[in-house]
Design a protein around this motif. Sequence first.
Motif, mmCIF file in Angstrom:
data_model
loop_
_atom_site.group_PDB
_atom_site.id
_atom_site.type_symbol
_atom_site.label_atom_id
_atom_site.label_comp_id
_atom_site.label_asym_id
_atom_site.label_seq_id
_atom_site.Cartn_x
_atom_site.Cartn_y
_atom_site.Cartn_z
ATOM 1 N N VAL A 220 -2.920 31.326 60.189
ATOM 2 C CA VAL A 220 -4.384 31.296 60.142
ATOM 3 C C VAL A 220 -4.885 30.208 59.190
ATOM 4 C CG1 VAL A 220 -6.472 32.589 59.576
ATOM 5 C CG2 VAL A 220 -4.583 33.722 60.765
ATOM 6 N N PHE A 221 -4.331 30.162 57.974
ATOM 7 C CA PHE A 221 -4.811 29.185 56.990
ATOM 8 C C PHE A 221 -4.074 27.845 57.102
ATOM 9 C CE2 PHE A 221 -6.371 33.055 54.791
ATOM 10 C CZ PHE A 221 -7.688 32.666 54.634
ATOM 11 N N ALA A 222 -2.796 27.828 56.726
ATOM 12 C CA ALA A 222 -2.062 26.555 56.701
ATOM 13 C C ALA A 222 -1.920 25.953 58.094
ATOM 14 C CB ALA A 222 -0.683 26.772 56.069
ATOM 15 N N GLY A 223 -1.564 26.777 59.070
ATOM 16 C CA GLY A 223 -1.365 26.264 60.424
ATOM 17 C C GLY A 223 -2.626 25.662 61.001
ATOM 18 N N SER A 224 -3.750 26.362 60.843
ATOM 19 C CA SER A 224 -5.005 25.873 61.411
ATOM 20 C C SER A 224 -5.530 24.643 60.678
ATOM 21 C CB SER A 224 -6.060 26.984 61.375
ATOM 22 O OG SER A 224 -5.657 28.062 62.183
ATOM 23 N N ALA A 225 -5.177 24.495 59.414
ATOM 24 C CA ALA A 225 -5.671 23.362 58.635
ATOM 25 C C ALA A 225 -4.815 22.110 58.799
ATOM 26 C CB ALA A 225 -5.753 23.742 57.157
ATOM 27 N N GLY B 130 -10.919 33.895 64.749
ATOM 28 C CA GLY B 130 -11.201 32.708 65.548
ATOM 29 C C GLY B 130 -12.244 31.831 64.877
ATOM 30 N N ALA B 131 -13.282 32.466 64.318
ATOM 31 C CA ALA B 131 -14.322 31.708 63.616
ATOM 32 C C ALA B 131 -13.764 31.031 62.371
ATOM 33 C CB ALA B 131 -15.470 32.647 63.235
ATOM 34 N N LEU B 132 -12.885 31.727 61.668
ATOM 35 C CA LEU B 132 -12.258 31.157 60.476
ATOM 36 C C LEU B 132 -11.404 29.951 60.832
ATOM 37 C CD1 LEU B 132 -11.613 31.347 57.438
ATOM 38 C CD2 LEU B 132 -9.809 32.985 58.014
ATOM 39 N N GLN B 133 -10.609 30.062 61.886
ATOM 40 C CA GLN B 133 -9.766 28.939 62.303
ATOM 41 C C GLN B 133 -10.607 27.777 62.825
ATOM 42 O OE1 GLN B 133 -5.748 30.385 64.217
ATOM 43 N NE2 GLN B 133 -7.337 31.906 64.637
ATOM 44 N N SER B 134 -11.691 28.092 63.511
ATOM 45 C CA SER B 134 -12.563 27.035 64.018
ATOM 46 C C SER B 134 -13.112 26.192 62.877
ATOM 47 C CB SER B 134 -13.711 27.659 64.818
ATOM 48 O OG SER B 134 -14.590 26.658 65.299
ATOM 49 N N ALA B 135 -13.481 26.865 61.770
ATOM 50 C CA ALA B 135 -13.981 26.131 60.605
ATOM 51 C C ALA B 135 -12.881 25.287 59.982
ATOM 52 C CB ALA B 135 -14.545 27.115 59.583
ATOM 53 N N ASN C 151 -13.062 18.383 60.929
ATOM 54 C CA ASN C 151 -12.624 17.161 60.248
ATOM 55 C C ASN C 151 -12.824 17.298 58.735
ATOM 56 O OD1 ASN C 151 -11.976 15.846 62.667
ATOM 57 N ND2 ASN C 151 -14.098 15.176 62.944
ATOM 58 N N GLY C 152 -11.817 16.866 57.979
ATOM 59 C CA GLY C 152 -11.900 16.975 56.538
ATOM 60 C C GLY C 152 -11.719 18.410 56.084
ATOM 61 N N PHE C 153 -11.837 18.641 54.801
ATOM 62 C CA PHE C 153 -11.683 19.998 54.266
ATOM 63 C C PHE C 153 -13.049 20.609 54.022
ATOM 64 C CE2 PHE C 153 -11.464 22.982 50.716
ATOM 65 C CZ PHE C 153 -10.543 23.887 51.237
ATOM 66 N N ARG C 154 -13.272 21.758 54.668
ATOM 67 C CA ARG C 154 -14.512 22.495 54.459
ATOM 68 C C ARG C 154 -14.172 23.949 54.163
ATOM 69 N NH1 ARG C 154 -17.981 22.091 59.666
ATOM 70 N NH2 ARG C 154 -15.926 22.495 60.568
ATOM 71 N N VAL C 155 -14.803 24.503 53.174
ATOM 72 C CA VAL C 155 -14.610 25.923 52.889
ATOM 73 C C VAL C 155 -15.377 26.728 53.937
ATOM 74 C CG1 VAL C 155 -14.945 27.783 51.224
ATOM 75 C CG2 VAL C 155 -14.363 25.484 50.431
ATOM 76 N N PRO C 156 -14.698 27.615 54.680
ATOM 77 C CA PRO C 156 -15.362 28.367 55.760
ATOM 78 C C PRO C 156 -16.175 29.536 55.209
ATOM 79 C CG PRO C 156 -13.040 28.947 55.653
ATOM 80 C CD PRO C 156 -13.243 27.860 54.640
ATOM 81 N N PHE C 157 -17.297 29.226 54.564
ATOM 82 C CA PHE C 157 -18.082 30.246 53.871
ATOM 83 C C PHE C 157 -18.568 31.340 54.802
ATOM 84 C CE2 PHE C 157 -18.708 26.676 50.826
ATOM 85 C CZ PHE C 157 -18.239 27.310 49.687
ATOM 86 N N ALA C 158 -19.029 30.987 55.999
ATOM 87 C CA ALA C 158 -19.596 31.985 56.908
ATOM 88 C C ALA C 158 -18.544 33.010 57.323
ATOM 89 C CB ALA C 158 -20.187 31.299 58.130
ATOM 90 N N ALA C 159 -17.377 32.533 57.758
ATOM 91 C CA ALA C 159 -16.324 33.444 58.203
ATOM 92 C C ALA C 159 -15.788 34.282 57.044
ATOM 93 C CB ALA C 159 -15.182 32.653 58.847
ATOM 94 N N LEU C 160 -15.591 33.650 55.889
ATOM 95 C CA LEU C 160 -15.103 34.393 54.722
ATOM 96 C C LEU C 160 -16.140 35.414 54.258
ATOM 97 C CD1 LEU C 160 -13.416 31.527 52.654
ATOM 98 C CD2 LEU C 160 -12.269 33.316 53.975
ATOM 99 N N PHE D 204 -4.394 14.259 67.866
ATOM 100 C CA PHE D 204 -5.248 14.105 66.690
ATOM 101 C C PHE D 204 -6.179 15.309 66.509
ATOM 102 C CE2 PHE D 204 -4.137 9.783 67.973
ATOM 103 C CZ PHE D 204 -3.639 9.291 66.782
ATOM 104 N N VAL D 205 -5.902 16.388 67.246
ATOM 105 C CA VAL D 205 -6.768 17.569 67.216
ATOM 106 C C VAL D 205 -6.048 18.714 66.514
ATOM 107 C CG1 VAL D 205 -8.064 19.228 68.594
ATOM 108 C CG2 VAL D 205 -7.852 16.849 69.375
ATOM 109 N N LYS D 206 -6.708 19.330 65.546
ATOM 110 C CA LYS D 206 -6.125 20.478 64.851
ATOM 111 C C LYS D 206 -6.025 21.682 65.780
ATOM 112 C CE LYS D 206 -7.654 19.261 60.173
ATOM 113 N NZ LYS D 206 -8.476 19.713 59.013
ATOM 114 N N ILE D 207 -5.066 22.543 65.492
ATOM 115 C CA ILE D 207 -4.766 23.685 66.349
ATOM 116 C C ILE D 207 -5.201 24.986 65.673
ATOM 117 C CG2 ILE D 207 -2.914 24.985 67.482
ATOM 118 C CD1 ILE D 207 -1.249 22.430 67.397
ATOM 119 N N PRO D 208 -5.887 25.879 66.397
ATOM 120 C CA PRO D 208 -6.094 27.240 65.879
ATOM 121 C C PRO D 208 -4.786 28.010 66.038
ATOM 122 C CG PRO D 208 -7.075 27.034 68.054
ATOM 123 C CD PRO D 208 -6.558 25.662 67.688
ATOM 124 N N ALA D 209 -3.892 27.841 65.087
ATOM 125 C CA ALA D 209 -2.485 28.187 65.255
ATOM 126 C C ALA D 209 -2.241 29.652 65.609
ATOM 127 C CB ALA D 209 -1.707 27.809 63.990
#
Length: 285
Positions: free
Chosen positions: A137-142, A61-66, A70-79, A148-153
């Motif tokens: 988890v990766f492609a779907g959530s991104a 959930g934390a990974l998908q939230s990151a 907006n924009g592309f951010r590497v989810p360092f904390a979750a990873l 206009f809201v991304k989905i935690p797929a």
Amino acid sequence: MKRSKQKNIRLLFQVIYTIVTNGYVYGYLTGKIYKGNLKYTCVPGLNCYSCPGAVGACPLGALQSALNGNGFRVPFAALGFLFIFGSIFGRFVCGWLCPFGLLQDLFHKIPLFRKRKQLPFHKVFKYGKYLVLFGLVFAGSAFLFTGFVKIPAFCKFLCPSGTFMGAIPLLGANEGLRTQISGLFYWKLGLLLFLVLLSVKIYRPFCQYLCPLGAVYGWFNRFSLVQIQWNKEGCTSCMACKRACPVNLSPEEISVSAECIKCGQCVDACPEKCLKMHNNILKKR
């Protein structure tokens, strides 16, 4: 240690861990989610953020939230969290620290049907969890959007733990939420029922075929600090370990295979004591 005693210890450990990480009783009574400071930290298993009793967040959930930002951010904390727990435990997390794994274990104990360890075509289906990981988890959530809201797929479309531990208790305690039930809930409820019923016959079908968290931890199995070590020289190839293994692994595959959940049943089944659970954190230098 007798095999039945070891299994009881693991079951007790799973139950205590599940209670501790889902011990916010007030949430179950009121149908509200705990939002205290502990919710900013993750717990290692598939433990739904939306469970009214959950005191921590799910790493997926934390990974998908990151990824939903907006924009592309590497989810360092979750990873980083996944890397730390994967490096230490590997899929020991799945065997000992996952509430939804516990649920499947309990249903598999129901004395109905002839038990099977795996589905037909297991060698193909086991890659399903990697498809879920990269596809949802990766492609779907991104890249998937609602408006206009991304989905935690993964959470939205698949996660059965979220349905069982989050949606059902919340709907049971919160009348206002019951007025918002849609077809998506019935899809996820049907999927949950299918997996739970399948668990009666097949050992942990979600873990083996669909769980993206298991896919991540499986990559670390070979070199994680918690290992099941095999003494090849003392092995007589009786295959008692393989018969005891709930996912049907040979001595060569135990602990190093991405499918091994390090439950320890092989250790207690070995008549020659060629297998032992080993923690390299405590290893003397």
